[in-house]
Design a protein around this motif. Structure first.
Motif, short mmCIF file in Angstrom:
data_model
loop_
_atom_site.label_atom_id
_atom_site.label_comp_id
_atom_site.label_asym_id
_atom_site.label_seq_id
_atom_site.Cartn_x
_atom_site.Cartn_y
_atom_site.Cartn_z
N GLY A 134 0.79 -1.23 0.00
CA GLY A 134 0.00 0.00 0.00
C GLY A 134 0.82 1.26 0.00
N THR A 135 2.14 1.15 0.17
CA THR A 135 2.98 2.35 0.30
C THR A 135 3.21 3.05 -1.05
OG1 THR A 135 4.95 0.96 0.16
CG2 THR A 135 4.16 1.51 2.36
N LEU A 136 3.08 2.31 -2.17
CA LEU A 136 3.31 2.91 -3.48
C LEU A 136 2.28 3.99 -3.78
CD1 LEU A 136 5.00 2.78 -6.12
CD2 LEU A 136 3.30 1.18 -7.01
N THR A 137 1.05 3.77 -3.36
CA THR A 137 -0.04 4.71 -3.65
C THR A 137 -0.66 5.33 -2.40
OG1 THR A 137 -1.58 2.84 -3.69
CG2 THR A 137 -0.65 3.54 -5.80
N GLY A 138 -0.14 4.97 -1.24
CA GLY A 138 -0.72 5.46 0.01
C GLY A 138 -2.08 4.85 0.28
N GLN B 200 -7.37 -0.77 -5.54
CA GLN B 200 -6.76 -1.74 -6.44
C GLN B 200 -6.51 -1.12 -7.82
OE1 GLN B 200 -8.64 -5.64 -6.64
NE2 GLN B 200 -9.53 -5.32 -4.62
N GLN B 201 -7.50 -0.39 -8.32
CA GLN B 201 -7.38 0.25 -9.63
C GLN B 201 -6.27 1.30 -9.63
OE1 GLN B 201 -11.45 1.50 -9.86
NE2 GLN B 201 -12.08 -0.30 -11.07
N CYS B 202 -6.16 2.00 -8.51
CA CYS B 202 -5.09 3.00 -8.36
C CYS B 202 -3.72 2.32 -8.36
CB CYS B 202 -5.31 3.78 -7.07
SG CYS B 202 -4.13 5.12 -6.80
N ILE B 203 -3.63 1.19 -7.67
CA ILE B 203 -2.37 0.43 -7.61
C ILE B 203 -1.99 -0.08 -9.00
CG2 ILE B 203 -1.37 -1.75 -6.78
CD1 ILE B 203 -2.92 -1.21 -4.12
#
Length: 389
Positions: free
Chosen positions: A177-181, A345-348
């Protein structure tokens, strides 16, 4: 410079059948001393502790009698099968390494499955310098240029390894979760989100295409580098409506390799697109179909299957001492998947596509450079045997 003389390879090289040197057990171990060889690219298949039947009249060339691939060998060895010839140079005429290098630029059609050395390959004519000293000089020059290319190859391979490390670091950050916060809710078994995984057809398939025959995707069609189905090298088979109904494909399905001799290929996956749904899939593949795409985004799952965490789980489950590695439907359903809200999920997925597309572009550039290096090797050899070095 004296004129080069022409000989057949059979005049320059005496052959020996490898029967006396075939390994009895394929229970290889890296702690053993004697390598077991094949003439193909793999070269060293493993190491054995067998002491009888070790070949030691060195150096020699090993020659695959069916593919015409060859390797220069200057260390003691055993072999895996009888599908090769051991070639020993006529010391009065030619150095083994010289004739080995000359063989690397021979163009030969080995598409028919048969043995080639005695009836065909040994009759090929080549020219060689009349003196051993001149042959030594040419070998020295070839190896000097090859060593320079090897430096470039090592640098390119190092770059590829760094790209792999970067890719895994990005995937790790993404699923933490750290890639996109994004907030990670927890972990849950894949079986909570997919229907029971389905194995593909065991029917024989071939290259003949007719109106009634359907595309059958196989392991070579799983382009896991892109996560897509490759439509190169497609085979076909005919099915009844009932048979086909069990192994249809829909957009968002994922095909994974469930069985392979290489454990690193087991679990490699491709996402089914609109262009792919007219086909079906073979028995060494397994279909993952989401129960509800509102809970798990297909591309999110595809990326997770590439992650270090997923690979460790899959390879540990798949590893086998039999030489064929498998993961079954129950085991893949037990893979723990990170849970995020669908919008997260879509953001990731978007963040991964952005970063990894750059990584893919660099990797293609590196692969192109590696191909160019191999072309340069062929060019060096060609010049060497035309007297250009």
């Amino acid at each position: 410079m004296a004129e080069w003389k022409e000989y057949t390879l059979g005049e320059l090289l005496q052959y020996e059948q490898p029967t006396a040197y075939i390994v009895k057990s394929t229970d290889y171990n890296d702690n053993y001393k004697t390598p077991v060889l094949t003439a193909g690219k793999t070269f060293i298949l493993g190491y054995t502790n067998e002491r009888q039947g070790v070949y030691d009249e060195l150096p020699v060339i090993i020659f695959d009698d069916f593919t015409t691939a060859s390797q220069y060998v200057n260390f003691k060895f055993k072999v895996k099968s009888s599908a090769m010839k051991i070639l020993k140079a006529n010391a009065g005429l030619v150095l083994p390494k010289f004739v080995f290098y000359r063989m690397q630029i021979i163009k030969f059609d080995a598409s028919t499955h048969k043995r080639y050395w005695i009836q065909h390959y040994s009759k090929i004519k080549v020219k060689i310098p009349p003196t051993i000293s001149e042959q030594e000089h040419i070998i020295s020059r070839i190896e000097e240029l090859f060593s320079q290319l090897d430096v470039s190859v090592n640098e390119l391979k190092t770059a590829k390894e760094r790209l792999k490390v970067y890719r895994q670091a990005v995937l790790k950050e993404a699923f933490e979760g750290t890639l996109t916060g994004s907030e990670k809710i927890g972990m849950a078994p894949l079986g909570n989100y997919v229907e029971k995984p389905r194995y593909g057809t065991s029917k024989k398939c071939g290259y003949t295409q007719t109106e009634k025959r359907v595309e059958v995707y196989r392991i070579p069609n799983i382009d896991y580098a892109t996560g897509q189905i490759s439509h190169q090298d497609i085979k076909y088979s005919e099915f009844s409506d009932d048979e086909l109904a069990q192994i249809t494909l829909k957009c968002g399905d994922i095909l994974i390799v469930r069985s392979n001799g290489s454990v690193s290929l087991v679990g490699r996956a491709a996402l089914i697109r609109e262009i792919d749904i007219k086909g079906t899939f073979a028995g060494y593949l397994m279909r993952l179909r989401l129960k509800d795409k509102s809970s798990l985004v297909p591309a999110f799952l595809l990326y997770f299957l590439q992650s270090h965490e997923a690979r460790i789980y899959i390879e540990n489950k798949a590893k086998s001492t039999s030489g064929v590695h498998n993961i079954n439907s129950t085991e893949i359903s037990g893979l723990m998947v990170p849970i995020f809200r669908v919008d997260a999920q879509q953001c990731i997925v978007s963040a991964l596509e952005s970063r990894l597309s750059v990584c893919d572009s660099i990797e293609k550039t590196v692969d192109t450079a590696l191909q160019q290096v191999e072309a340069l090797r062929q060019s060096i050899l060609k010049k060497a045997f035309e007297g250009g070095l």
